[in-house]
Write a protein that holds these residues in place. Structure first.
Motif, PDB file in Angstrom:
ATOM      1  N   ARG A  76       0.859  -1.179   0.000  1.00 60.80           N
ATOM      2  CA  ARG A  76       0.000   0.000   0.000  1.00 60.80           C
ATOM      3  C   ARG A  76       0.897   1.232   0.000  1.00 60.80           C
ATOM      4  NH1 ARG A  76      -5.100   0.319   1.465  1.00 60.80           N
ATOM      5  NH2 ARG A  76      -4.966  -1.580   2.684  1.00 60.80           N
ATOM      6  N   TYR A  77       0.620   2.172  -0.890  1.00 59.53           N
ATOM      7  CA  TYR A  77       1.373   3.417  -0.965  1.00 59.53           C
ATOM      8  C   TYR A  77       0.951   4.299   0.205  1.00 59.53           C
ATOM      9  CZ  TYR A  77       3.102   7.862  -2.808  1.00 59.53           C
ATOM     10  OH  TYR A  77       3.738   9.063  -2.965  1.00 59.53           O
ATOM     11  N   THR A 107      -1.155   6.624  -6.156  1.00 58.08           N
ATOM     12  CA  THR A 107      -2.280   7.156  -5.405  1.00 58.08           C
ATOM     13  C   THR A 107      -2.144   6.761  -3.941  1.00 58.08           C
ATOM     14  OG1 THR A 107      -3.697   6.963  -7.343  1.00 58.08           O
ATOM     15  CG2 THR A 107      -4.792   7.157  -5.214  1.00 58.08           C
ATOM     16  N   GLU A 108      -2.198   7.753  -3.060  1.00 62.52           N
ATOM     17  CA  GLU A 108      -2.076   7.490  -1.632  1.00 62.52           C
ATOM     18  C   GLU A 108      -3.158   6.516  -1.180  1.00 62.52           C
ATOM     19  OE1 GLU A 108      -1.695   9.932   2.571  1.00 62.52           O
ATOM     20  OE2 GLU A 108      -2.062  11.018   0.721  1.00 62.52           O
ATOM     21  N   GLY A 109      -2.748   5.456  -0.486  1.00 66.84           N
ATOM     22  CA  GLY A 109      -3.677   4.450   0.011  1.00 66.84           C
ATOM     23  C   GLY A 109      -3.956   3.318  -0.956  1.00 66.84           C
ATOM     24  N   ALA A 110      -3.524   3.455  -2.209  1.00 61.77           N
ATOM     25  CA  ALA A 110      -3.770   2.412  -3.216  1.00 61.77           C
ATOM     26  C   ALA A 110      -2.826   1.234  -3.004  1.00 61.77           C
ATOM     27  CB  ALA A 110      -3.595   2.969  -4.618  1.00 61.77           C
ATOM     28  N   ILE A 111      -3.283   0.069  -3.422  1.00 58.32           N
ATOM     29  CA  ILE A 111      -2.493  -1.154  -3.314  1.00 58.32           C
ATOM     30  C   ILE A 111      -1.909  -1.480  -4.681  1.00 58.32           C
ATOM     31  CG2 ILE A 111      -2.575  -3.631  -2.842  1.00 58.32           C
ATOM     32  CD1 ILE A 111      -4.721  -2.990  -0.748  1.00 58.32           C
ATOM     33  N   TYR A 112      -0.616  -1.809  -4.682  1.00 59.71           N
ATOM     34  CA  TYR A 112       0.103  -2.113  -5.914  1.00 59.71           C
ATOM     35  C   TYR A 112       0.795  -3.461  -5.781  1.00 59.71           C
ATOM     36  CZ  TYR A 112      -0.591   2.810  -6.922  1.00 59.71           C
ATOM     37  OH  TYR A 112      -1.167   4.040  -7.152  1.00 59.71           O
ATOM     38  N   LYS A 113       0.906  -4.164  -6.896  1.00 52.32           N
ATOM     39  CA  LYS A 113       1.619  -5.431  -6.936  1.00 52.32           C
ATOM     40  C   LYS A 113       3.090  -5.157  -7.230  1.00 52.32           C
ATOM     41  CE  LYS A 113       1.730  -9.910  -9.195  1.00 52.32           C
ATOM     42  NZ  LYS A 113       1.142 -10.763 -10.227  1.00 52.32           N
ATOM     43  N   LEU A 155       8.264   4.011   1.024  1.00 50.28           N
ATOM     44  CA  LEU A 155       7.037   4.680   0.584  1.00 50.28           C
ATOM     45  C   LEU A 155       5.813   3.774   0.712  1.00 50.28           C
ATOM     46  CD1 LEU A 155       8.224   6.401  -2.733  1.00 50.28           C
ATOM     47  CD2 LEU A 155       8.161   7.365  -0.418  1.00 50.28           C
ATOM     48  N   PHE A 156       6.020   2.519   1.137  1.00 52.18           N
ATOM     49  CA  PHE A 156       4.966   1.513   1.120  1.00 52.18           C
ATOM     50  C   PHE A 156       4.891   0.731   2.417  1.00 52.18           C
ATOM     51  CE2 PHE A 156       6.652   2.149  -3.113  1.00 52.18           C
ATOM     52  CZ  PHE A 156       5.516   2.337  -3.875  1.00 52.18           C
ATOM     53  N   LYS A 157       3.725   0.137   2.645  1.00 51.13           N
ATOM     54  CA  LYS A 157       3.523  -0.826   3.720  1.00 51.13           C
ATOM     55  C   LYS A 157       3.102  -2.133   3.066  1.00 51.13           C
ATOM     56  CE  LYS A 157       0.813  -1.903   7.754  1.00 51.13           C
ATOM     57  NZ  LYS A 157      -0.278  -1.525   8.627  1.00 51.13           N
ATOM     58  N   VAL A 158       3.756  -3.219   3.422  1.00 50.90           N
ATOM     59  CA  VAL A 158       3.424  -4.524   2.856  1.00 50.90           C
ATOM     60  C   VAL A 158       2.068  -4.958   3.401  1.00 50.90           C
ATOM     61  CG1 VAL A 158       4.097  -6.953   2.711  1.00 50.90           C
ATOM     62  CG2 VAL A 158       5.845  -5.162   2.590  1.00 50.90           C
ATOM     63  N   VAL A 159       1.154  -5.308   2.491  1.00 46.43           N
ATOM     64  CA  VAL A 159      -0.173  -5.763   2.903  1.00 46.43           C
ATOM     65  C   VAL A 159      -0.384  -7.244   2.604  1.00 46.43           C
ATOM     66  CG1 VAL A 159      -1.254  -3.502   2.749  1.00 46.43           C
ATOM     67  CG2 VAL A 159      -1.254  -4.981   0.760  1.00 46.43           C
ATOM     68  N   GLU A 160       0.390  -7.788   1.704  1.00 46.74           N
ATOM     69  CA  GLU A 160       0.318  -9.213   1.394  1.00 46.74           C
ATOM     70  C   GLU A 160       1.707  -9.660   0.977  1.00 46.74           C
ATOM     71  OE1 GLU A 160      -1.718 -11.844  -2.028  1.00 46.74           O
ATOM     72  OE2 GLU A 160      -3.103 -10.578  -0.908  1.00 46.74           O
TER      73      GLU A 160
END
Length: 62
Positions: free
Chosen positions: A4-5, A15-21, A46-51
């Motif tokens: 997640r950004y 995009t702030e809060g968007a999830i990227y692969k 710049l990111f938090k790992v969500v998966e």
């Protein structure tokens, strides 16, 4: 891996809060397809790992 950004920078197409692969990890930076449909390297802070999962497409370069 999906991230997640969490930053807010005006000069990049994320995009702030968007999830990227994460396509790959190269020299500890994440290669991500951004909102302009181009892939770029971004620093992981710049990111938090969500998966977090292992995927054959992720390549670690040193």
């Amino acid at each position: 891996m999906k991230v997640r950004y969490i930053a807010h920078l005006d000069d990049i197409d994320l995009t702030e809060g968007a999830i990227y692969k994460v396509l790959s990890i190269e020299k500890n930076w994440y290669r991500i397809v951004d909102d302009s449909d181009d892939d770029y390297l971004y620093p992981p802070d710049l990111f938090k790992v969500v998966e977090d999962y292992l995927c054959q497409k992720i390549v670690v370069s040193y």
